[in-house]
Enzyme design. Structure first.
Site, mmCIF file in Angstrom:
data_model
loop_
_atom_site.group_PDB
_atom_site.id
_atom_site.type_symbol
_atom_site.label_atom_id
_atom_site.label_comp_id
_atom_site.label_asym_id
_atom_site.label_seq_id
_atom_site.Cartn_x
_atom_site.Cartn_y
_atom_site.Cartn_z
ATOM 1 N N LEU A 46 0.812 -1.213 0.000
ATOM 2 C CA LEU A 46 0.000 0.000 0.000
ATOM 3 C C LEU A 46 0.841 1.256 0.000
ATOM 4 O O LEU A 46 0.369 2.329 -0.367
ATOM 5 C CB LEU A 46 -0.918 0.010 1.229
ATOM 6 C CG LEU A 46 -1.932 -1.128 1.320
ATOM 7 C CD1 LEU A 46 -2.657 -1.086 2.663
ATOM 8 C CD2 LEU A 46 -2.933 -1.048 0.175
ATOM 9 N N GLY A 47 2.091 1.156 0.435
ATOM 10 C CA GLY A 47 2.952 2.330 0.471
ATOM 11 C C GLY A 47 3.932 2.246 1.617
ATOM 12 O O GLY A 47 4.158 1.185 2.192
ATOM 13 N N LYS A 48 4.507 3.395 1.932
ATOM 14 C CA LYS A 48 5.491 3.471 2.996
ATOM 15 C C LYS A 48 5.043 4.474 4.045
ATOM 16 O O LYS A 48 4.535 5.535 3.730
ATOM 17 C CB LYS A 48 6.861 3.898 2.439
ATOM 18 C CG LYS A 48 7.501 2.838 1.559
ATOM 19 C CD LYS A 48 8.931 3.206 1.215
ATOM 20 C CE LYS A 48 9.600 2.084 0.434
ATOM 21 N NZ LYS A 48 11.026 2.396 0.136
ATOM 22 N N ASP A 160 3.337 15.279 12.500
ATOM 23 C CA ASP A 160 3.568 14.970 11.081
ATOM 24 C C ASP A 160 2.243 15.041 10.329
ATOM 25 O O ASP A 160 1.894 14.144 9.566
ATOM 26 C CB ASP A 160 4.207 13.582 10.935
ATOM 27 C CG ASP A 160 4.898 13.397 9.577
ATOM 28 O OD1 ASP A 160 5.145 14.420 8.895
ATOM 29 O OD2 ASP A 160 5.169 12.240 9.209
#
Length: 344
Positions: A46-48, A160
């Site tokens: 799915l991603g990082k 973040d």
């Protein structure tokens, strides 16, 4: 500082906090989350996220789809502290605006977190062309409630905040993720500048540029909310294109340039005022989460009927068309995550 020990039996022990092992995680509170790799069917990446990759998985006993984050351990204290922080937050942060935590386990040199799978993905991939104002208000209301919950109930700042860390599902729910850089509030201050520089408040950047510890308050997260709001509203990072691949130009624009604004021709006066209150250059003048949630724009949102599932379905279609045509949304947002530079 937490002390962590790894032993040959496949246990990762955070002294006085929790123990992660091959069949789950045990918290010092007595709460346990049991899950293991044998129960999972692995699908696509799915991603990082911070410190690791994320994969879609199926929990076979329950038939529940999950997002599993894999973190390859380099047994450095800072990385272990980040793992502990994220696990601690995930198991305590039970709120509609925070991704749900299912469990974690440890195998050899990797820790695996299993979390709620948000099947529409993150807002950085769903904002092409800009999000309509009514949808934007609904997203930001969820974000502010989630961030206020973290601050009020857990004494935590996210640190973040950006579109990548705002997740959406096909039901139209909005949830925050990725707390690996979160910081405990210490008399309302945190003393490390971690997070994405593109969304950092001016006072954080100035603190880094002179080599200080960069003390900042919760209002720094509110600046990031404001930038995220504009990016989602217009479909691209709010500062000029020449700053996207030039970290010096980007940070200089944030510190010395005027704050960006929502375009007057597309957004109401209340929407623009809400964002302006987030992007006050002087931290003490920024709105609080409570003030943002009580703002007339948010009050209007409470009385509106917004078909979020329909918008999500439309946004997914637009994203898929763009991907099929070879469009690259990354051209509309900053590329660099370079070390801080002197912009004082």
């Amino acid at each position: 500082m937490c002390i962590c020990r790894s032993d040959p039996s496949g246990r990762l022990s955070f002294e006085g906090k929790l123990v992660i092992h091959a069949t789950g995680v045990d918290f010092s509170s007595g709460q346990s989350f049991a899950i293991n790799m044998d129960q999972l069917e692995l699908y696509e990446d799915l991603g990082k996220g911070n410190y690791g990759t994320v994969k879609r998985v199926l929990h076979k006993p329950t038939k529940v789809l999950m997002a599993m984050k894999e973190i390859r351990l380099e047994l450095e204290q800072s990385k272990l502290n980040a793992i502990l922080m994220e696990l601690d937050i995930l198991h305590r942060a039970v709120a509609p605006e925070i991704v749900e935590f299912y469990g974690a386990f440890f195998i050899e040199s990797c820790v695996y977190f299993c979390m709620e799978f948000m099947d529409a993905g993150s807002m950085d991939k769903l904002q092409a062309g800009g999000v309509p104002e009514e949808v934007l208000a609904r997203i930001l209301a969820s974000m502010c409630r989630g961030l206020k919950f973290l601050k009020d109930e857990l004494q935590i700042m996210h640190r973040d905040v950006k579109p990548t860390n705002v997740l959406v599902n096909r039901k139209g729910q909005i949830k925050l993720c990725d707390f690996g850089v979160s910081g405990q509030l210490e008399k309302s201050l945190a003393r490390t500048n971690i997070g994405c520089q593109s969304y950092m408040a001016p006072e954080r950047i100035k603190g880094e540029s002179v080599g200080s510890l960069g003390a900042y308050t919760v209002s720094s997260d509110i600046w990031s909310v404001g930038l995220t709001a504009i990016e989602m509203g217009i479909g691209q990072y709010p500062y000029p294109p020449e700053t996207y691949s030039n970290v010096f130009a980007q940070l200089t624009a944030i510190v010395h340039g005027p704050p960006p604004e929502l375009p007057e021709e597309r957004f109401s006066a209340n929407a623009r005022d809400w964002v302006d209150r987030c992007l006050e250059k002087i931290p003490e003048r920024r709105a609080t989460y409570a003030e943002l949630l009580e703002h007339p724009w948010m009050i209007e949102d409470q009385s509106r009927d917004v078909d979020m599932p329909a918008w999500v379905a439309f946004a997914i279609t637009q994203r898929d068309v763009k991907n099929t045509q070879g469009g690259d949304q990354s051209l509309q947002r900053p590329q660099a995550e370079d070390p801080p530079v002197d912009v004082a």
